[in-house]
Design a protein around this motif. Sequence first.
Motif, PDB file in Angstrom:
ATOM      1  N   TYR A   1       0.859  -1.184   0.000  1.00 31.79           N
ATOM      2  CA  TYR A   1       0.000   0.000   0.000  1.00 31.79           C
ATOM      3  C   TYR A   1       0.896   1.235   0.000  1.00 31.79           C
ATOM      4  O   TYR A   1       1.562   1.530   0.988  1.00 31.79           O
ATOM      5  N   ALA A   2       0.941   1.939  -1.109  1.00 30.99           N
ATOM      6  CA  ALA A   2       1.842   3.084  -1.239  1.00 30.99           C
ATOM      7  C   ALA A   2       1.338   4.021  -2.335  1.00 30.99           C
ATOM      8  O   ALA A   2       0.553   3.629  -3.197  1.00 30.99           O
ATOM      9  N   HIS A   3       1.838   5.230  -2.296  1.00 33.42           N
ATOM     10  CA  HIS A   3       1.579   6.211  -3.347  1.00 33.42           C
ATOM     11  C   HIS A   3       2.190   5.680  -4.650  1.00 33.42           C
ATOM     12  O   HIS A   3       3.258   5.047  -4.628  1.00 33.42           O
ATOM     13  N   PRO A   4       1.559   5.927  -5.793  1.00 28.28           N
ATOM     14  CA  PRO A   4       2.126   5.438  -7.067  1.00 28.28           C
ATOM     15  C   PRO A   4       3.566   5.887  -7.313  1.00 28.28           C
ATOM     16  O   PRO A   4       4.374   5.107  -7.830  1.00 28.28           O
ATOM     17  N   LEU A   5       3.908   7.119  -6.931  1.00 27.49           N
ATOM     18  CA  LEU A   5       5.302   7.561  -7.106  1.00 27.49           C
ATOM     19  C   LEU A   5       6.257   6.762  -6.231  1.00 27.49           C
ATOM     20  O   LEU A   5       7.366   6.441  -6.646  1.00 27.49           O
ATOM     21  N   GLU A   6       5.829   6.452  -5.016  1.00 26.53           N
ATOM     22  CA  GLU A   6       6.672   5.636  -4.143  1.00 26.53           C
ATOM     23  C   GLU A   6       6.873   4.250  -4.746  1.00 26.53           C
ATOM     24  O   GLU A   6       7.974   3.703  -4.714  1.00 26.53           O
ATOM     25  N   THR A   7       5.834   3.703  -5.305  1.00 24.80           N
ATOM     26  CA  THR A   7       5.932   2.391  -5.939  1.00 24.80           C
ATOM     27  C   THR A   7       6.967   2.433  -7.065  1.00 24.80           C
ATOM     28  O   THR A   7       7.784   1.521  -7.199  1.00 24.80           O
ATOM     29  N   LEU A   8       6.966   3.498  -7.850  1.00 31.01           N
ATOM     30  CA  LEU A   8       7.956   3.634  -8.932  1.00 31.01           C
ATOM     31  C   LEU A   8       9.361   3.864  -8.384  1.00 31.01           C
ATOM     32  O   LEU A   8      10.323   3.240  -8.847  1.00 31.01           O
ATOM     33  N   ILE A   9       9.474   4.761  -7.403  1.00 32.05           N
ATOM     34  CA  ILE A   9      10.786   5.130  -6.867  1.00 32.05           C
ATOM     35  C   ILE A   9      11.442   3.941  -6.166  1.00 32.05           C
ATOM     36  O   ILE A   9      12.572   3.562  -6.492  1.00 32.05           O
ATOM     37  N   LEU A  10      10.753   3.371  -5.180  1.00 27.89           N
ATOM     38  CA  LEU A  10      11.344   2.266  -4.427  1.00 27.89           C
ATOM     39  C   LEU A  10      11.320   0.965  -5.223  1.00 27.89           C
ATOM     40  O   LEU A  10      12.223   0.140  -5.098  1.00 27.89           O
ATOM     41  N   GLY A  11      10.309   0.792  -6.051  1.00 22.23           N
ATOM     42  CA  GLY A  11      10.198  -0.422  -6.848  1.00 22.23           C
ATOM     43  C   GLY A  11      11.277  -0.564  -7.892  1.00 22.23           C
ATOM     44  O   GLY A  11      11.616  -1.675  -8.305  1.00 22.23           O
ATOM     45  N   ALA A  12      11.854   0.550  -8.322  1.00 24.69           N
ATOM     46  CA  ALA A  12      12.924   0.490  -9.323  1.00 24.69           C
ATOM     47  C   ALA A  12      14.106  -0.320  -8.811  1.00 24.69           C
ATOM     48  O   ALA A  12      14.779  -1.008  -9.595  1.00 24.69           O
ATOM     49  N   GLY A  13      14.367  -0.269  -7.510  1.00 23.91           N
ATOM     50  CA  GLY A  13      15.476  -1.022  -6.931  1.00 23.91           C
ATOM     51  C   GLY A  13      15.338  -2.517  -7.138  1.00 23.91           C
ATOM     52  O   GLY A  13      16.335  -3.236  -7.263  1.00 23.91           O
ATOM     53  N   PHE A  14      14.113  -2.984  -7.176  1.00 20.45           N
ATOM     54  CA  PHE A  14      13.852  -4.407  -7.411  1.00 20.45           C
ATOM     55  C   PHE A  14      14.414  -4.845  -8.764  1.00 20.45           C
ATOM     56  O   PHE A  14      14.969  -5.938  -8.893  1.00 20.45           O
ATOM     57  N   PHE A  15      14.299  -4.009  -9.763  1.00 16.22           N
ATOM     58  CA  PHE A  15      14.675  -4.371 -11.128  1.00 16.22           C
ATOM     59  C   PHE A  15      16.160  -4.205 -11.423  1.00 16.22           C
ATOM     60  O   PHE A  15      16.663  -4.797 -12.374  1.00 16.22           O
ATOM     61  N   ILE A  16      16.872  -3.425 -10.619  1.00 17.24           N
ATOM     62  CA  ILE A  16      18.305  -3.212 -10.881  1.00 17.24           C
ATOM     63  C   ILE A  16      19.066  -4.530 -10.791  1.00 17.24           C
ATOM     64  O   ILE A  16      19.860  -4.860 -11.671  1.00 17.24           O
ATOM     65  N   GLY A  17      18.821  -5.291  -9.726  1.00 16.22           N
ATOM     66  CA  GLY A  17      19.490  -6.590  -9.578  1.00 16.22           C
ATOM     67  C   GLY A  17      19.158  -7.538 -10.708  1.00 16.22           C
ATOM     68  O   GLY A  17      20.022  -8.276 -11.191  1.00 16.22           O
ATOM     69  N   ILE A  18      17.905  -7.512 -11.127  1.00 18.20           N
ATOM     70  CA  ILE A  18      17.494  -8.369 -12.244  1.00 18.20           C
ATOM     71  C   ILE A  18      18.276  -7.988 -13.501  1.00 18.20           C
ATOM     72  O   ILE A  18      18.740  -8.843 -14.248  1.00 18.20           O
ATOM     73  N   MET A  19      18.438  -6.689 -13.736  1.00 25.32           N
ATOM     74  CA  MET A  19      19.184  -6.254 -14.925  1.00 25.32           C
ATOM     75  C   MET A  19      20.658  -6.637 -14.828  1.00 25.32           C
ATOM     76  O   MET A  19      21.291  -6.936 -15.834  1.00 25.32           O
ATOM     77  N   VAL A  20      21.199  -6.661 -13.609  1.00 23.21           N
ATOM     78  CA  VAL A  20      22.607  -7.016 -13.433  1.00 23.21           C
ATOM     79  C   VAL A  20      22.823  -8.521 -13.546  1.00 23.21           C
ATOM     80  O   VAL A  20      23.748  -8.979 -14.220  1.00 23.21           O
TER      81      VAL A  20
END
Length: 163
Positions: A55-74
């Motif tokens: 449960y979060a603001h959409p911007l928070e979901t984008l901001i903090l959620g981006a960290g999830f994908f960095i490891g996947i890209m690496v």
Amino acid sequence: MPRWYMLLAQCLGCAVIEDTWHYFLHRALHHKRIYKYIHKVHHEFLSPFGMQAEYAHPLETLILGAGFFIGIMVFCNHVILLWAWVTVRLLETIDVHSGYDIPLNPLHLVPFYAGARFHDFHHMNFIGNYASTFTWWDKLFNTDSQYNSYRTKVKTQEAKKTK
């Protein structure tokens, strides 16, 4: 198909990357100039529960959620890693927002794992304990000092009750 130990190592790498991203950006979201516009939505619940983690603001979901994908890209070289990392991250997120410090929780075997007690204090106090999974960034930048004082006080009170 990746070997199980490579999958485990890559999930750990993803967790370290996501935790680092999360610590610094979560701490920034607590800045007095932006907190009330974005991150306050997540803190509407003073006593977190598992599914509230998302449960979060959409911007928070984008901001903090981006960290999830960095490891996947690496690390990602197989769709199995993507599914394993999604599973690990969701289980960890639900665990720290569960409101329960479950005895014999296997996640407590992971060094520096924060857990529900650590994150519950963040929702109760709003200051400190910014990391998502591990405690090292909070220790390094002393943003866990209020939590440590609180835990010492609680342990002292518990010791007095048992006497």
